[in-house]
Design a protein around this motif. Structure first.
Motif, PDB file in Angstrom:
ATOM      1  N   ILE A   1       0.808  -1.224   0.000  1.00 59.70           N
ATOM      2  CA  ILE A   1       0.000   0.000   0.000  1.00 59.70           C
ATOM      3  C   ILE A   1       0.843   1.276   0.000  1.00 59.70           C
ATOM      4  O   ILE A   1       0.353   2.334  -0.374  1.00 59.70           O
ATOM      5  N   ARG A   2       2.123   1.186   0.414  1.00 54.27           N
ATOM      6  CA  ARG A   2       2.941   2.400   0.469  1.00 54.27           C
ATOM      7  C   ARG A   2       4.405   2.012   0.383  1.00 54.27           C
ATOM      8  O   ARG A   2       4.827   1.030   0.983  1.00 54.27           O
ATOM      9  N   SER A   3       5.172   2.815  -0.350  1.00 53.35           N
ATOM     10  CA  SER A   3       6.596   2.536  -0.505  1.00 53.35           C
ATOM     11  C   SER A   3       7.413   3.764  -0.145  1.00 53.35           C
ATOM     12  O   SER A   3       7.097   4.874  -0.558  1.00 53.35           O
ATOM     13  N   LEU A   4       8.445   3.529   0.640  1.00 52.38           N
ATOM     14  CA  LEU A   4       9.415   4.553   0.987  1.00 52.38           C
ATOM     15  C   LEU A   4      10.787   4.004   0.626  1.00 52.38           C
ATOM     16  O   LEU A   4      10.917   2.840   0.263  1.00 52.38           O
ATOM     17  N   HIS A   5      11.806   4.814   0.760  1.00 53.63           N
ATOM     18  CA  HIS A   5      13.154   4.315   0.499  1.00 53.63           C
ATOM     19  C   HIS A   5      13.553   3.375   1.622  1.00 53.63           C
ATOM     20  O   HIS A   5      13.592   3.749   2.779  1.00 53.63           O
ATOM     21  N   GLY A   6      13.777   2.117   1.273  1.00 55.04           N
ATOM     22  CA  GLY A   6      14.226   1.126   2.236  1.00 55.04           C
ATOM     23  C   GLY A   6      13.138   0.398   2.988  1.00 55.04           C
ATOM     24  O   GLY A   6      13.435  -0.518   3.755  1.00 55.04           O
ATOM     25  N   GLU A   7      11.873   0.780   2.813  1.00 59.43           N
ATOM     26  CA  GLU A   7      10.802   0.051   3.483  1.00 59.43           C
ATOM     27  C   GLU A   7       9.492   0.201   2.732  1.00 59.43           C
ATOM     28  O   GLU A   7       9.285   1.176   2.008  1.00 59.43           O
ATOM     29  N   HIS A   8       8.633  -0.797   2.945  1.00 57.96           N
ATOM     30  CA  HIS A   8       7.338  -0.825   2.277  1.00 57.96           C
ATOM     31  C   HIS A   8       6.277  -1.221   3.296  1.00 57.96           C
ATOM     32  O   HIS A   8       6.504  -2.113   4.115  1.00 57.96           O
ATOM     33  N   ALA A   9       5.136  -0.551   3.223  1.00 58.27           N
ATOM     34  CA  ALA A   9       4.016  -0.872   4.111  1.00 58.27           C
ATOM     35  C   ALA A   9       3.054  -1.784   3.360  1.00 58.27           C
ATOM     36  O   ALA A   9       2.732  -1.549   2.194  1.00 58.27           O
ATOM     37  N   LEU A  10       2.620  -2.828   4.038  1.00 60.17           N
ATOM     38  CA  LEU A  10       1.669  -3.769   3.470  1.00 60.17           C
ATOM     39  C   LEU A  10       0.514  -3.931   4.448  1.00 60.17           C
ATOM     40  O   LEU A  10       0.688  -3.762   5.656  1.00 60.17           O
ATOM     41  N   GLU A  11      -0.657  -4.255   3.900  1.00 61.40           N
ATOM     42  CA  GLU A  11      -1.798  -4.533   4.761  1.00 61.40           C
ATOM     43  C   GLU A  11      -2.301  -5.935   4.483  1.00 61.40           C
ATOM     44  O   GLU A  11      -2.208  -6.432   3.363  1.00 61.40           O
ATOM     45  N   LEU A  12      -2.817  -6.562   5.522  1.00 59.74           N
ATOM     46  CA  LEU A  12      -3.325  -7.918   5.405  1.00 59.74           C
ATOM     47  C   LEU A  12      -4.570  -7.919   4.533  1.00 59.74           C
ATOM     48  O   LEU A  12      -5.423  -7.039   4.637  1.00 59.74           O
ATOM     49  N   ASP A  13      -4.654  -8.893   3.641  1.00 60.37           N
ATOM     50  CA  ASP A  13      -5.740  -8.954   2.672  1.00 60.37           C
ATOM     51  C   ASP A  13      -6.177 -10.407   2.526  1.00 60.37           C
ATOM     52  O   ASP A  13      -5.419 -11.324   2.830  1.00 60.37           O
ATOM     53  N   ASP A  14      -7.385 -10.602   2.051  1.00 62.65           N
ATOM     54  CA  ASP A  14      -7.896 -11.964   1.858  1.00 62.65           C
ATOM     55  C   ASP A  14      -7.302 -12.648   0.628  1.00 62.65           C
ATOM     56  O   ASP A  14      -7.380 -13.868   0.497  1.00 62.65           O
ATOM     57  N   ASP A  15      -6.720 -11.863  -0.280  1.00 53.17           N
ATOM     58  CA  ASP A  15      -6.154 -12.411  -1.509  1.00 53.17           C
ATOM     59  C   ASP A  15      -4.638 -12.522  -1.391  1.00 53.17           C
ATOM     60  O   ASP A  15      -4.030 -12.020  -0.455  1.00 53.17           O
ATOM     61  N   THR A  16      -4.033 -13.187  -2.362  1.00 53.96           N
ATOM     62  CA  THR A  16      -2.581 -13.215  -2.471  1.00 53.96           C
ATOM     63  C   THR A  16      -2.189 -12.300  -3.625  1.00 53.96           C
ATOM     64  O   THR A  16      -2.956 -12.133  -4.579  1.00 53.96           O
ATOM     65  N   TRP A  17      -0.992 -11.717  -3.529  1.00 56.80           N
ATOM     66  CA  TRP A  17      -0.600 -10.647  -4.451  1.00 56.80           C
ATOM     67  C   TRP A  17       0.802 -10.853  -4.996  1.00 56.80           C
ATOM     68  O   TRP A  17       1.647 -11.458  -4.350  1.00 56.80           O
ATOM     69  N   GLU A  18       1.012 -10.305  -6.190  1.00 63.45           N
ATOM     70  CA  GLU A  18       2.362 -10.204  -6.723  1.00 63.45           C
ATOM     71  C   GLU A  18       2.607  -8.749  -7.090  1.00 63.45           C
ATOM     72  O   GLU A  18       1.676  -7.986  -7.333  1.00 63.45           O
ATOM     73  N   VAL A  19       3.871  -8.365  -7.115  1.00 60.36           N
ATOM     74  CA  VAL A  19       4.244  -6.978  -7.369  1.00 60.36           C
ATOM     75  C   VAL A  19       5.318  -6.932  -8.456  1.00 60.36           C
ATOM     76  O   VAL A  19       6.095  -7.877  -8.625  1.00 60.36           O
ATOM     77  N   THR A  20       5.315  -5.852  -9.206  1.00 62.86           N
ATOM     78  CA  THR A  20       6.393  -5.565 -10.144  1.00 62.86           C
ATOM     79  C   THR A  20       6.743  -4.089 -10.005  1.00 62.86           C
ATOM     80  O   THR A  20       5.911  -3.283  -9.590  1.00 62.86           O
ATOM     81  N   ARG A  21       7.968  -3.762 -10.322  1.00 60.71           N
ATOM     82  CA  ARG A  21       8.462  -2.398 -10.192  1.00 60.71           C
ATOM     83  C   ARG A  21       8.937  -1.907 -11.556  1.00 60.71           C
ATOM     84  O   ARG A  21       9.611  -2.633 -12.273  1.00 60.71           O
ATOM     85  N   VAL A  22       8.562  -0.667 -11.892  1.00 62.08           N
ATOM     86  CA  VAL A  22       9.008  -0.060 -13.139  1.00 62.08           C
ATOM     87  C   VAL A  22       9.545   1.330 -12.822  1.00 62.08           C
ATOM     88  O   VAL A  22       8.870   2.120 -12.171  1.00 62.08           O
ATOM     89  N   SER A  23      10.743   1.613 -13.279  1.00 58.93           N
ATOM     90  CA  SER A  23      11.323   2.945 -13.103  1.00 58.93           C
ATOM     91  C   SER A  23      10.761   3.882 -14.164  1.00 58.93           C
ATOM     92  O   SER A  23      10.563   3.477 -15.312  1.00 58.93           O
ATOM     93  N   ILE A  24      10.528   5.138 -13.784  1.00 56.95           N
ATOM     94  CA  ILE A  24      10.049   6.100 -14.779  1.00 56.95           C
ATOM     95  C   ILE A  24      11.117   6.395 -15.814  1.00 56.95           C
ATOM     96  O   ILE A  24      10.818   6.923 -16.877  1.00 56.95           O
ATOM     97  N   PHE A  25      12.363   6.031 -15.528  1.00 49.71           N
ATOM     98  CA  PHE A  25      13.450   6.243 -16.470  1.00 49.71           C
ATOM     99  C   PHE A  25      13.618   5.065 -17.425  1.00 49.71           C
ATOM    100  O   PHE A  25      14.432   5.105 -18.328  1.00 49.71           O
ATOM    101  N   SER A  26      12.844   4.008 -17.223  1.00 50.53           N
ATOM    102  CA  SER A  26      12.941   2.802 -18.038  1.00 50.53           C
ATOM    103  C   SER A  26      12.163   2.966 -19.341  1.00 50.53           C
ATOM    104  O   SER A  26      11.150   3.664 -19.395  1.00 50.53           O
ATOM    105  N   LEU A  27      12.608   2.297 -20.356  1.00 49.24           N
ATOM    106  CA  LEU A  27      11.881   2.274 -21.625  1.00 49.24           C
ATOM    107  C   LEU A  27      10.791   1.196 -21.608  1.00 49.24           C
ATOM    108  O   LEU A  27       9.982   1.136 -22.517  1.00 49.24           O
TER     109      LEU A  27
END
Length: 180
Positions: free
Chosen positions: A126-152
């Motif tokens: 739910i929230r990302s900072l430098h060096g840490e990420h906040a997550l909340e408990l959910d009934d589903d399972t999740w996957e994440v991907t990261r894209v840099s704004i500098f990436s093509l």
């Protein structure tokens, strides 16, 4: 920024604000109090997100070794004002609760792997900072991907189930439910 650049940015932001709300059906409704209020709300959203992105950009600049004096100069404020406004040690901590979890401290190289491991256990980013990420408990399972704004690389598509979860300059994090 020069006045010409300010005007150009103002026009682009005005178009963005107009795109955020429903389109008026005729010329008269564009001047209605409701249309003006939609603009006020849209500019509020733009200002809020812009402020968050600016804070993240400042944190990135500071983490890369730039001094508070240089950061302040670019912002047109003193070193002390920049540090008081943006120092991450002064920002509010996320309150730990049973339904909240912090992944971190974690390096950029290992964050996606650790967030995905938590996501498989039902934790949603739910929230990302430098060096840490906040997550909340959910009934589903999740996957994440990261894209840099500098990436093509293109942003993950909503048609593939991806939704924007958080940003941390210069990265955007997208999540999707894992279908079991």
């Amino acid at each position: 920024m020069s006045n010409e650049a300010d005007v150009s940015l103002s026009v682009r932001l005005s178009k963005l604000a107009a795109d955020l709300g429903p389109s008026p059906s005729d010329e008269d409704s564009m001047q209605s109090p409701e249309a003006v209020l939609r603009s006020v709300a849209a500019f509020g959203d733009i200002a809020r997100v812009s402020t968050q992105l600016q804070s993240q950009a400042v944190a990135t600049a500071q983490a890369s070794g730039l001094s508070w004096a240089k950061i302040g100069k670019v912002l047109g404020i003193s070193r002390q004002a920049a540090q008081q406004r943006f120092d991450t040690r002064r920002t509010e901590a996320i309150q730990a609760m049973e339904t909240m979890r912090i992944v971190g401290p974690v390096s950029r190289n290992e964050e996606v792997e650790q967030i995905n491991a938590a996501g498989r256990q039902g934790w949603k980013l739910i929230r990302s900072l430098h060096g840490e990420h906040a997550l909340e408990l959910d009934d589903d399972t999740w996957e994440v991907t990261r894209v840099s704004i500098f990436s093509l690389r293109p942003l993950p598509a909503a048609s593939d189930g991806w939704e924007a979860a958080s940003t941390r300059f210069p990265d955007c994090f997208f999540i999707r439910k894992i279908l079991n």
